[in-house]
Design a protein around this motif. Structure first.
Motif, PDB file in Angstrom:
ATOM      1  N   SER A 186      -4.142 -56.473  83.803  1.00  0.00           N
ATOM      2  CA  SER A 186      -3.333 -55.188  83.937  1.00  0.00           C
ATOM      3  C   SER A 186      -3.331 -54.487  85.382  1.00  0.00           C
ATOM      4  N   SER A 187      -4.271 -55.043  86.045  1.00  0.00           N
ATOM      5  CA  SER A 187      -4.413 -53.746  87.297  1.00  0.00           C
ATOM      6  C   SER A 187      -3.338 -54.508  88.515  1.00  0.00           C
ATOM      7  N   LYS A 188      -2.782 -55.482  88.708  1.00  0.00           N
ATOM      8  CA  LYS A 188      -1.534 -55.756  88.939  1.00  0.00           C
ATOM      9  C   LYS A 188      -0.877 -56.762  88.487  1.00  0.00           C
ATOM     10  N   GLY A 189       0.750 -56.887  89.527  1.00  0.00           N
ATOM     11  CA  GLY A 189       1.791 -58.332  88.885  1.00  0.00           C
ATOM     12  C   GLY A 189       2.073 -57.823  87.780  1.00  0.00           C
TER      13      GLY A 189
ATOM     14  N   ARG B  32       0.883 -55.159  85.154  1.00  0.00           N
ATOM     15  CA  ARG B  32       0.521 -53.724  85.955  1.00  0.00           C
ATOM     16  C   ARG B  32       2.574 -53.169  85.437  1.00  0.00           C
TER      17      ARG B  32
ATOM     18  N   PRO C 216     -10.028 -53.000  91.175  1.00  0.00           N
ATOM     19  CA  PRO C 216      -8.121 -52.949  91.210  1.00  0.00           C
ATOM     20  C   PRO C 216      -8.022 -52.257  89.801  1.00  0.00           C
TER      21      PRO C 216
ATOM     22  N   THR D 253      -5.544 -48.354  89.550  1.00  0.00           N
ATOM     23  CA  THR D 253      -4.292 -48.563  88.837  1.00  0.00           C
ATOM     24  C   THR D 253      -4.286 -48.039  87.462  1.00  0.00           C
TER      25      THR D 253
ATOM     26  N   THR E 159       4.719 -61.107  92.862  1.00  0.00           N
ATOM     27  CA  THR E 159       3.614 -61.426  92.516  1.00  0.00           C
ATOM     28  C   THR E 159       2.603 -61.844  93.294  1.00  0.00           C
ATOM     29  N   ASP E 160       1.697 -61.461  93.938  1.00  0.00           N
ATOM     30  CA  ASP E 160       0.631 -61.939  94.397  1.00  0.00           C
ATOM     31  C   ASP E 160       0.421 -63.498  94.451  1.00  0.00           C
TER      32      ASP E 160
END
Length: 259
Positions: free
Chosen positions: A15-18, A21, A43, A47, A188-189
């Motif tokens: 859940s740090s990104k994308g 998150r 990261p 977040t 996303t990334d």
């Protein structure tokens, strides 16, 4: 719409990104306190602080590899009493059927099937005891429409889908709801990495590669982490109590089917 989950507590993996998150942020916006997990501490902590500052909810960040027994134990020591579980893990690499050995399948199954199952086995009993719980497994559009080069992912995620189909109906009488959320391409990334690969292979810009992919979708655009998260939040809400063992597809209409 009041989702009815303010004050609940959720574990959101990767859940740090994308997309992870996106789910965490949508839940935080509903007043849900969070346990966030990802492998990389920097990261993840960033977040967590951003969500604390923006939504005023309690957020605990635990950097660990959720696919390992040690990592799961570390996360579960903090998250044993959560009301909501969102499982999420990156898929295995693409390839050809002739490339994959038994060890490749074991690794894929461990990450994308057995890890979510282990988390559910650990957390469902407390949800059942409380008479309320929500589980959303982030899987893939390939569960409904298999992608040949993603055979490892197809296999592992289909196995998880079969497990959820049975288990969700066993726990439903106790107020515990389990469903799967199936993403197609999102901004996303991961999408950026895929577009870079296409750009390099075709000698075009990343923007051209993205536009080329978007043209294959009825929506003519990538999904966003925000709308994905909003769907996840609804699936965790008080209104999802009659949605049992379903596979919710968010792919911009890429899969054409009447079922």
């Amino acid at each position: 719409m009041d989702m009815g989950i303010s004050g609940k507590r959720a574990l959101v993996c990767a859940s740090s990104k994308g997309l992870g998150r996106g789910c965490a942020e949508a839940l935080a916006a509903e007043g849900v306190n969070l346990v966030l997990n990802a492998r990389t501490e920097g990261p993840l902590e960033k977040t967590a602080q951003e969500l604390r500052d923006k939504y005023g909810v309690d957020v605990v960040a635990i950097a660990a590899d959720i696919t390992s027994e040690e990592g799961r134990n570390k996360v579960l020591a903090e998250a044993a009493d959560v009301d909501i579980l969102v499982t999420n893990a990156g898929g295995p690499p693409p390839g050809m059927w002739s490339d994959w050995e038994r060890e490749d399948f074991i690794k894929a199954i461990d990450a994308n099937m057995l890890t979510p199952i282990a988390l559910m086995k650990a957390l469902l009993p407390k949800m059942i005891e409380k008479g309320w719980g929500r589980v959303v497994n982030i899987t893939s559009q390939s569960v409904k429409s298999p992608i040949a080069v993603l055979g490892l992912s197809n296999s592992a995620r289909a196995g998880l889908t079969g497990y959820v189909a049975g288990t969700s109906r066993q726990v439903a009488p106790h107020g515990v709801v389990i469903n799967n959320l199936l993403p197609g391409i999102h901004a996303t990334d991961r999408a950026a990495s895929l577009d870079q690969g296409v750009a390099d292979a075709q000698g075009i810009s990343v923007e051209e590669a993205a536009a080329q992919r978007a043209e294959t979708l009825p929506t003519r655009r990538y999904g966003t982490a925000e709308e994905f998260g909003a769907t996840c939040a609804f699936m965790c809400s008080q209104y999802a109590g009659n949605m049992i063992g379903q596979n919710v597809l968010l792919d911009g209409g890429a899969m054409n089917s009447t079922m």
